[in-house]
Design a protein around this motif. Structure first.
Motif, PDB file in Angstrom:
ATOM      1  N   ASP A 114     -18.452   1.241 -32.433  1.00 44.20           N
ATOM      2  CA  ASP A 114     -17.607   2.395 -32.157  1.00 44.20           C
ATOM      3  C   ASP A 114     -18.147   3.217 -30.990  1.00 44.20           C
ATOM      4  N   LEU A 115     -19.462   3.454 -30.965  1.00 46.06           N
ATOM      5  CA  LEU A 115     -20.046   4.227 -29.873  1.00 46.06           C
ATOM      6  C   LEU A 115     -20.034   3.453 -28.565  1.00 46.06           C
ATOM      7  N   SER A 116     -20.147   2.142 -28.652  1.00 39.69           N
ATOM      8  CA  SER A 116     -20.034   1.337 -27.430  1.00 39.69           C
ATOM      9  C   SER A 116     -18.654   1.502 -26.810  1.00 39.69           C
ATOM     10  N   ARG A 117     -17.657   1.615 -27.651  1.00 42.22           N
ATOM     11  CA  ARG A 117     -16.296   1.817 -27.149  1.00 42.22           C
ATOM     12  C   ARG A 117     -16.109   3.215 -26.582  1.00 42.22           C
ATOM     13  N   GLN A 118     -16.739   4.225 -27.219  1.00 39.18           N
ATOM     14  CA  GLN A 118     -16.561   5.598 -26.775  1.00 39.18           C
ATOM     15  C   GLN A 118     -17.450   5.965 -25.585  1.00 39.18           C
ATOM     16  N   VAL A 119     -18.739   5.652 -25.721  1.00 34.49           N
ATOM     17  CA  VAL A 119     -19.721   6.104 -24.737  1.00 34.49           C
ATOM     18  C   VAL A 119     -20.145   4.983 -23.796  1.00 34.49           C
ATOM     19  N   GLY A 120     -20.170   3.744 -24.331  1.00 33.10           N
ATOM     20  CA  GLY A 120     -20.696   2.628 -23.549  1.00 33.10           C
ATOM     21  C   GLY A 120     -19.844   2.244 -22.356  1.00 33.10           C
ATOM     22  N   VAL A 121     -18.635   2.818 -22.234  1.00 27.48           N
ATOM     23  CA  VAL A 121     -17.804   2.506 -21.067  1.00 27.48           C
ATOM     24  C   VAL A 121     -18.372   3.125 -19.800  1.00 27.48           C
ATOM     25  N   ARG A 122     -19.259   4.083 -19.948  1.00 31.68           N
ATOM     26  CA  ARG A 122     -19.900   4.658 -18.759  1.00 31.68           C
ATOM     27  C   ARG A 122     -20.801   3.613 -18.112  1.00 31.68           C
ATOM     28  N   ALA A 123     -20.766   3.566 -16.802  1.00 33.91           N
ATOM     29  CA  ALA A 123     -21.551   2.555 -16.085  1.00 33.91           C
ATOM     30  C   ALA A 123     -23.047   2.799 -16.205  1.00 33.91           C
ATOM     31  N   ASP A 124     -23.463   4.069 -16.410  1.00 29.99           N
ATOM     32  CA  ASP A 124     -24.890   4.394 -16.433  1.00 29.99           C
ATOM     33  C   ASP A 124     -25.442   4.523 -17.843  1.00 29.99           C
ATOM     34  N   VAL A 125     -24.707   4.071 -18.850  1.00 29.50           N
ATOM     35  CA  VAL A 125     -25.183   4.104 -20.233  1.00 29.50           C
ATOM     36  C   VAL A 125     -25.389   2.677 -20.713  1.00 29.50           C
ATOM     37  N   GLY A 126     -26.624   2.357 -21.055  1.00 29.60           N
ATOM     38  CA  GLY A 126     -26.944   1.007 -21.483  1.00 29.60           C
ATOM     39  C   GLY A 126     -26.917   0.844 -22.987  1.00 29.60           C
ATOM     40  N   ALA A 127     -27.165  -0.389 -23.418  1.00 28.09           N
ATOM     41  CA  ALA A 127     -27.140  -0.695 -24.848  1.00 28.09           C
ATOM     42  C   ALA A 127     -28.229   0.058 -25.599  1.00 28.09           C
ATOM     43  N   ALA A 128     -29.387   0.281 -24.947  1.00 27.40           N
ATOM     44  CA  ALA A 128     -30.488   0.980 -25.613  1.00 27.40           C
ATOM     45  C   ALA A 128     -30.094   2.415 -25.937  1.00 27.40           C
ATOM     46  N   GLN A 129     -29.409   3.093 -25.011  1.00 26.79           N
ATOM     47  CA  GLN A 129     -28.977   4.461 -25.267  1.00 26.79           C
ATOM     48  C   GLN A 129     -27.913   4.514 -26.364  1.00 26.79           C
ATOM     49  N   VAL A 130     -27.006   3.566 -26.342  1.00 25.64           N
ATOM     50  CA  VAL A 130     -25.984   3.519 -27.392  1.00 25.64           C
ATOM     51  C   VAL A 130     -26.625   3.274 -28.747  1.00 25.64           C
ATOM     52  N   PHE A 131     -27.618   2.384 -28.787  1.00 23.12           N
ATOM     53  CA  PHE A 131     -28.308   2.114 -30.051  1.00 23.12           C
ATOM     54  C   PHE A 131     -29.077   3.342 -30.523  1.00 23.12           C
ATOM     55  N   GLY A 132     -29.656   4.100 -29.582  1.00 26.47           N
ATOM     56  CA  GLY A 132     -30.333   5.337 -29.955  1.00 26.47           C
ATOM     57  C   GLY A 132     -29.375   6.343 -30.569  1.00 26.47           C
ATOM     58  N   LEU A 133     -28.184   6.468 -29.982  1.00 26.18           N
ATOM     59  CA  LEU A 133     -27.163   7.343 -30.561  1.00 26.18           C
ATOM     60  C   LEU A 133     -26.741   6.851 -31.942  1.00 26.18           C
ATOM     61  N   THR A 134     -26.678   5.539 -32.102  1.00 20.28           N
ATOM     62  CA  THR A 134     -26.300   4.960 -33.395  1.00 20.28           C
ATOM     63  C   THR A 134     -27.303   5.340 -34.473  1.00 20.28           C
ATOM     64  N   LEU A 135     -28.589   5.272 -34.145  1.00 22.79           N
ATOM     65  CA  LEU A 135     -29.626   5.625 -35.118  1.00 22.79           C
ATOM     66  C   LEU A 135     -29.585   7.112 -35.471  1.00 22.79           C
ATOM     67  N   LEU A 136     -29.160   7.951 -34.525  1.00 25.67           N
ATOM     68  CA  LEU A 136     -29.049   9.375 -34.809  1.00 25.67           C
ATOM     69  C   LEU A 136     -27.855   9.676 -35.708  1.00 25.67           C
ATOM     70  N   ARG A 137     -26.794   8.929 -35.544  1.00 25.38           N
ATOM     71  CA  ARG A 137     -25.558   9.188 -36.275  1.00 25.38           C
ATOM     72  C   ARG A 137     -25.543   8.552 -37.663  1.00 25.38           C
ATOM     73  N   SER A 138     -26.165   7.384 -37.812  1.00 27.73           N
ATOM     74  CA  SER A 138     -26.036   6.590 -39.036  1.00 27.73           C
ATOM     75  C   SER A 138     -26.510   7.286 -40.309  1.00 27.73           C
ATOM     76  N   PRO A 139     -27.633   8.042 -40.305  1.00 26.85           N
ATOM     77  CA  PRO A 139     -28.058   8.662 -41.575  1.00 26.85           C
ATOM     78  C   PRO A 139     -27.001   9.546 -42.214  1.00 26.85           C
ATOM     79  N   SER A 140     -26.196  10.258 -41.421  1.00 29.60           N
ATOM     80  CA  SER A 140     -25.147  11.104 -41.992  1.00 29.60           C
ATOM     81  C   SER A 140     -24.085  10.272 -42.695  1.00 29.60           C
ATOM     82  N   VAL A 141     -23.752   9.117 -42.124  1.00 33.55           N
ATOM     83  CA  VAL A 141     -22.747   8.256 -42.744  1.00 33.55           C
ATOM     84  C   VAL A 141     -23.327   7.579 -43.984  1.00 33.55           C
ATOM     85  N   ILE A 142     -24.573   7.132 -43.898  1.00 33.80           N
ATOM     86  CA  ILE A 142     -25.223   6.502 -45.053  1.00 33.80           C
ATOM     87  C   ILE A 142     -25.267   7.472 -46.234  1.00 33.80           C
TER      88      ILE A 142
END
Length: 367
Positions: free
Chosen positions: A37-65
């Motif tokens: 989901d974040l890859s679709r929202q944020v990862g479309v930026r040319a200067d945002v890599g998979a590592a940054q998207v994964f970092g955002l994922t780790l920040l967001r996931s505990p709230s959903v868990i």
């Protein structure tokens, strides 16, 4: 596990193992879904890599868990008890004259303790990580694809004064809240308790410092008088940086220990704090909900495998878990709409789940 017999410890360990496995599976699914989901929202930026998207994922996931933790105890408990049943271990326990209550209650108590730890420890951590996630995502998406800053509205006050704050944009620098294009409308309560307009301040920028707003390039206008300009001005504030940021967040994003202060400040500012009060009651009811899910898992898994229908009964337990989850969401919606009392909206779902599990368990075990 002090005071527990060998049998109780064995069943408890197996149950905790099932809960751990369910937590691992659900967490992995959540991380995968959030990453996509974040890859679709944020990862479309040319200067945002998979590592940054994964970092955002780790920040967001505990709230959903945290939201799905009741299912962890339900699925994990069903998995553990069905496993014991299929290996005929429950048959041996029944043949030895051991009541199911003897090994179910320790698991339920463990779920109760886990619920208390979730509320007191995991919830504040998840809220802090979620706040960092929101800031990092906003920074990455700033002025991208037509994103424009949204107007900001804040309100603060006490028994004597009320201040309504409007700003064209906001940001946070080193933990300091900064507003741009700020208008402050100052009201003072009269003897009847009604607010009366006193003055208006316009400022190019406002920074929230400990105990006050620091305004720059200020123009102050009082009713019936001409405006006065000044380079800087300080206005007393009842907010701190964390409380101000919480005004931009939903009640679900505020840590458990911060909710009483959020309720107090919101009511001081003249707003309804029903959303915060409902969230506070729901968090207090979380340990009971976890214990109820643990008992439900046992109640739907104790039917002897040789009698058949165990898979169907376990499936019914899973379905009932979803019913409890949606009932919890529905009751919360009714509470937010002032249709149900907040206490009833928060505590009814776990109480109903607990009574359902105990009733089925009494029928299965004691006839």
């Amino acid at each position: 596990m002090i005071g527990l017999g060998r049998l109780e410890r064995y069943v408890l360990v197996r149950t905790l193992g099932g809960v751990g496995a369910a937590l691992a599976v659900i967490s992995a699914v959540i991380v995968l879904v959030q990453f996509v989901d974040l890859s679709r929202q944020v990862g479309v930026r040319a200067d945002v890599g998979a590592a940054q998207v994964f970092g955002l994922t780790l920040l967001r996931s505990p709230s959903v868990i945290q939201i799905l933790l009741p299912f962890v105890f339900l699925f994990g408990g069903i998995s553990a008890y069905v496993g014991l049943n299929r290996r005929s271990e429950l048959v041996a326990m029944r043949a030895a004259g051991i009541s199911a209550w003897r090994f179910i209650l320790p698991s339920a108590m463990a779920a109760l303790v886990a619920g208390a730890l979730t509320v007191g420890v995991l919830n504040p951590v998840a809220a802090a990580l979620n706040a960092r996630f929101e800031n990092d995502r906003a920074r990455l998406m700033e002025n991208y694809l037509g994103d424009t800053p949204k107007d900001v509205w804040l309100r603060q006050g006490d028994d004597k004064n009320q201040i309504v704050i409007h700003a064209r944009s906001r940001d946070t620098v080193d933990g300091t809240v900064r507003l741009r294009g700020v208008s402050l409308f100052v009201y003072q309560k009269n003897k009847a308790g009604a607010p009366e307009f006193k003055r208006r301040l316009e400022a190019a920028e406002a920074r929230l410092m400990p105990g006050f707003w620091q305004l720059k390039d200020v123009r102050e206008a009082t009713a019936g008088e001409s405006s006065v300009r000044s380079d800087s001005l300080s206005i007393r504030s009842t907010l701190d940086a964390e409380a101000a940021m919480e005004r931009f967040a939903s009640p679900d994003a505020i840590a458990f220990w911060r909710l009483p202060a959020a309720i107090r400040l919101t009511e001081q500012a003249g707003f309804s704090a029903s959303g915060y009060r409902l969230r506070f009651e729901q968090l207090l009811a979380t340990p009971l909900l976890f214990a109820a899910m643990s008992i439900l898992a046992a109640a739907f898994s104790l039917r002897l495998a040789r009698l058949g229908g165990l898979a169907g009964l376990a499936g019914a337990g899973v379905a009932l878990g979803f019913v409890v989850f949606f009932f919890n969401q529905f009751a919360g919606a009714l509470g937010k709409g002032d249709i149900l009392p907040l206490f009833a909206a928060a505590w009814a779902p776990p109480v109903v789940a607990l009574l359902s599990g105990l009733t089925l368990l009494c029928y299965t075990e004691d006839g």
